[in-house]
Design a protein around this motif. Structure first.
Motif, mmCIF file in Angstrom:
data_model
loop_
_atom_site.group_PDB
_atom_site.id
_atom_site.type_symbol
_atom_site.label_atom_id
_atom_site.label_comp_id
_atom_site.label_asym_id
_atom_site.label_seq_id
_atom_site.Cartn_x
_atom_site.Cartn_y
_atom_site.Cartn_z
ATOM 1 N N ARG A 94 103.923 24.078 38.905
ATOM 2 C CA ARG A 94 105.048 23.249 39.282
ATOM 3 C C ARG A 94 104.692 22.500 40.549
ATOM 4 O O ARG A 94 103.790 22.890 41.291
ATOM 5 C CB ARG A 94 106.301 24.089 39.506
ATOM 6 N N VAL A 95 105.412 21.425 40.809
ATOM 7 C CA VAL A 95 105.100 20.594 41.964
ATOM 8 C C VAL A 95 105.741 21.143 43.225
ATOM 9 O O VAL A 95 105.143 21.180 44.286
ATOM 10 C CB VAL A 95 105.561 19.141 41.717
ATOM 11 N N ALA A 96 107.003 21.583 43.094
ATOM 12 C CA ALA A 96 107.725 22.099 44.256
ATOM 13 C C ALA A 96 107.151 23.437 44.697
ATOM 14 O O ALA A 96 106.535 24.151 43.917
ATOM 15 C CB ALA A 96 109.204 22.249 43.932
ATOM 16 N N GLY A 97 107.378 23.791 45.939
ATOM 17 C CA GLY A 97 106.900 25.059 46.470
ATOM 18 C C GLY A 97 107.613 26.233 45.852
ATOM 19 O O GLY A 97 108.730 26.106 45.347
ATOM 20 N N PRO A 98 106.987 27.409 45.851
ATOM 21 C CA PRO A 98 107.583 28.590 45.247
ATOM 22 C C PRO A 98 108.831 29.054 45.992
ATOM 23 O O PRO A 98 108.915 28.944 47.204
ATOM 24 C CB PRO A 98 106.465 29.639 45.333
ATOM 25 N N VAL A 99 109.796 29.547 45.238
ATOM 26 C CA VAL A 99 111.029 30.054 45.843
ATOM 27 C C VAL A 99 111.183 31.546 45.569
ATOM 28 O O VAL A 99 112.203 32.132 45.874
ATOM 29 C CB VAL A 99 112.266 29.294 45.299
ATOM 30 N N ASP A 100 110.189 32.142 44.966
ATOM 31 C CA ASP A 100 110.264 33.573 44.656
ATOM 32 C C ASP A 100 108.920 34.211 44.965
ATOM 33 O O ASP A 100 108.202 33.749 45.849
ATOM 34 C CB ASP A 100 110.689 33.779 43.200
ATOM 35 N N ALA A 101 108.586 35.259 44.226
ATOM 36 C CA ALA A 101 107.345 35.987 44.506
ATOM 37 C C ALA A 101 106.135 35.362 43.831
ATOM 38 O O ALA A 101 105.048 35.927 43.877
ATOM 39 C CB ALA A 101 107.496 37.435 44.045
ATOM 40 N N SER A 102 106.278 34.203 43.217
ATOM 41 C CA SER A 102 105.164 33.558 42.539
ATOM 42 C C SER A 102 104.507 32.529 43.463
ATOM 43 O O SER A 102 105.017 32.206 44.530
ATOM 44 C CB SER A 102 105.642 32.877 41.257
ATOM 45 N N VAL A 103 103.366 32.006 43.017
ATOM 46 C CA VAL A 103 102.657 30.989 43.777
ATOM 47 C C VAL A 103 102.552 29.734 42.918
ATOM 48 O O VAL A 103 102.311 29.806 41.715
ATOM 49 C CB VAL A 103 101.258 31.486 44.205
ATOM 50 N N SER A 104 102.761 28.582 43.531
ATOM 51 C CA SER A 104 102.720 27.317 42.814
ATOM 52 C C SER A 104 101.285 26.826 42.692
ATOM 53 O O SER A 104 100.536 26.818 43.669
ATOM 54 C CB SER A 104 103.569 26.282 43.551
ATOM 55 N N VAL A 105 100.907 26.413 41.483
ATOM 56 C CA VAL A 105 99.561 25.888 41.254
ATOM 57 C C VAL A 105 99.654 24.533 40.564
ATOM 58 O O VAL A 105 100.692 24.157 40.034
ATOM 59 C CB VAL A 105 98.707 26.860 40.396
ATOM 60 N N ASP A 106 98.551 23.832 40.574
ATOM 61 C CA ASP A 106 98.457 22.505 39.975
ATOM 62 C C ASP A 106 98.825 22.566 38.491
ATOM 63 O O ASP A 106 98.282 23.384 37.747
ATOM 64 C CB ASP A 106 97.010 22.019 40.127
ATOM 65 N N PRO A 107 99.732 21.706 38.018
ATOM 66 C CA PRO A 107 100.060 21.680 36.593
ATOM 67 C C PRO A 107 98.850 21.486 35.692
ATOM 68 O O PRO A 107 98.870 21.884 34.524
ATOM 69 C CB PRO A 107 101.028 20.497 36.482
ATOM 70 N N ALA A 108 97.785 20.890 36.222
ATOM 71 C CA ALA A 108 96.574 20.700 35.430
ATOM 72 C C ALA A 108 95.971 22.034 35.002
ATOM 73 O O ALA A 108 95.280 22.108 33.976
ATOM 74 C CB ALA A 108 95.540 19.902 36.227
ATOM 75 N N VAL A 109 96.236 23.094 35.747
ATOM 76 C CA VAL A 109 95.713 24.414 35.386
ATOM 77 C C VAL A 109 96.369 24.895 34.090
ATOM 78 O O VAL A 109 95.717 25.479 33.215
ATOM 79 C CB VAL A 109 95.939 25.424 36.521
ATOM 80 N N CYS A 110 97.667 24.636 33.951
ATOM 81 C CA CYS A 110 98.351 24.994 32.705
ATOM 82 C C CYS A 110 97.774 24.197 31.543
ATOM 83 O O CYS A 110 97.550 24.725 30.453
ATOM 84 C CB CYS A 110 99.847 24.720 32.819
ATOM 85 N N ASP A 111 97.553 22.898 31.774
ATOM 86 C CA ASP A 111 96.953 22.063 30.739
ATOM 87 C C ASP A 111 95.579 22.594 30.334
ATOM 88 O O ASP A 111 95.197 22.527 29.165
ATOM 89 C CB ASP A 111 96.808 20.628 31.241
ATOM 90 N N ALA A 112 94.841 23.099 31.315
ATOM 91 C CA ALA A 112 93.495 23.605 31.034
ATOM 92 C C ALA A 112 93.549 24.838 30.140
ATOM 93 O O ALA A 112 92.774 24.953 29.181
ATOM 94 C CB ALA A 112 92.767 23.934 32.341
ATOM 95 N N HIS A 113 94.464 25.765 30.437
ATOM 96 C CA HIS A 113 94.594 26.945 29.576
ATOM 97 C C HIS A 113 95.030 26.534 28.171
ATOM 98 O O HIS A 113 94.501 27.035 27.174
ATOM 99 C CB HIS A 113 95.612 27.917 30.170
ATOM 100 N N PHE A 114 96.003 25.615 28.113
ATOM 101 C CA PHE A 114 96.468 25.154 26.813
ATOM 102 C C PHE A 114 95.351 24.440 26.047
ATOM 103 O O PHE A 114 95.118 24.708 24.862
ATOM 104 C CB PHE A 114 97.658 24.212 26.994
#
Length: 238
Positions: A94-114
């Motif tokens: 996601r683009v916005a910063g994390p609001v919970d216990a997770s860490v935000s990463v580049d959306p391209a990483v999701c595209d790469a796994h997919f």
């Protein structure tokens, strides 16, 4: 190829080094890290363009070069792993910063796994693709397209319930506007749910889902054909 994430902007933390730590030799840093019980983080290239690698990977898939695509996607995944070395928090794209216990990463990483999962399926390695598609859906839980593709993998295995559940997740998060940009994705989710219901002998539910899918894709020959099949099955009691 269906729509993928657009944009690969990524926020990087910019904690600077103080004069004391910058003067320590690398070997000394490694020793100090182990003394604290924390392994030294590996280096990574801050100028790495994950989005460009993802675009090249999907281009390789379109050109029938799945093995090369996998290598490109792996570079994106490995780069993210190096950036988050030692960070055990769950990752969300996601683009916005994390609001919970997770860490935000580049959306391209999701595209790469997919993309890697997609390429592996083309290579006949659905066994390896499952982990990649699952990772993509977990890191981007709001992406209905990813959920639809994950569902297709289970459908190919005749695992009707798991396939239905993933299509249902896609339907739960997709934009419900019948004329919106995601109408095709919504229609596919409904058709997938209908297909699995029919495969499990639940023809009334399947008929309802296929009929609903026509609100999003009125010209779907698949939905029309399946509605005809369901009507025949109900008529003969099979």
């Amino acid at each position: 190829m269906s729509l993928f994430f657009a944009g690969t902007a990524q926020a990087h933390s910019s904690a600077g080094e103080n004069s004391t730590s910058s003067a320590i030799a690398p070997a000394t840093l490694v020793v100090a890290a182990f003394q604290r019980g924390v392994p030294a983080a590996p280096k990574y290239d801050a100028a790495f363009d994950a989005g460009a690698h993802v675009e090249q990977g999907f281009d390789m898939i379109r050109r029938g070069k799945q093995a090369q695509a996998v290598k490109l996607f792996d570079k994106v995944i490995d780069h993210a792993d190096r950036q988050l070395y030692g960070d055990t928090r769950s990752r969300l794209c996601r683009v916005a910063g994390p609001v919970d216990a997770s860490v935000s990463v580049d959306p391209a990483v999701c595209d790469a796994h997919f993309g890697k999962g997609f390429a592996l399926i083309d290579m006949g390695r659905g066994d390896l693709a499952e982990a990649e598609l699952r990772q993509a859906t977990q890191m981007a839980p709001g992406n209905a397209h990813f959920a639809n593709e994950y569902a297709e993998l289970f459908k190919s295995r005749r695992d009707w319930q798991h396939s239905y559940d993933s299509f249902a997740k896609a339907w739960a998060v997709v934009d419900k506007a019948t004329t919106g940009p995601d109408a095709g994705i919504a229609a596919r989710a409904l058709r997938g749910m209908g297909f699995n219901k029919a495969a499990m002998g639940q023809y009334d539910e399947a008929q309802s889902l296929y009929t609903q899918s026509l609100q999003y894709d009125p010209k779907s020959e698949i939905a029309q054909a399946e509605l005809g099949n369901i009507a025949r099955r109900k008529a003969i009691g099979s």
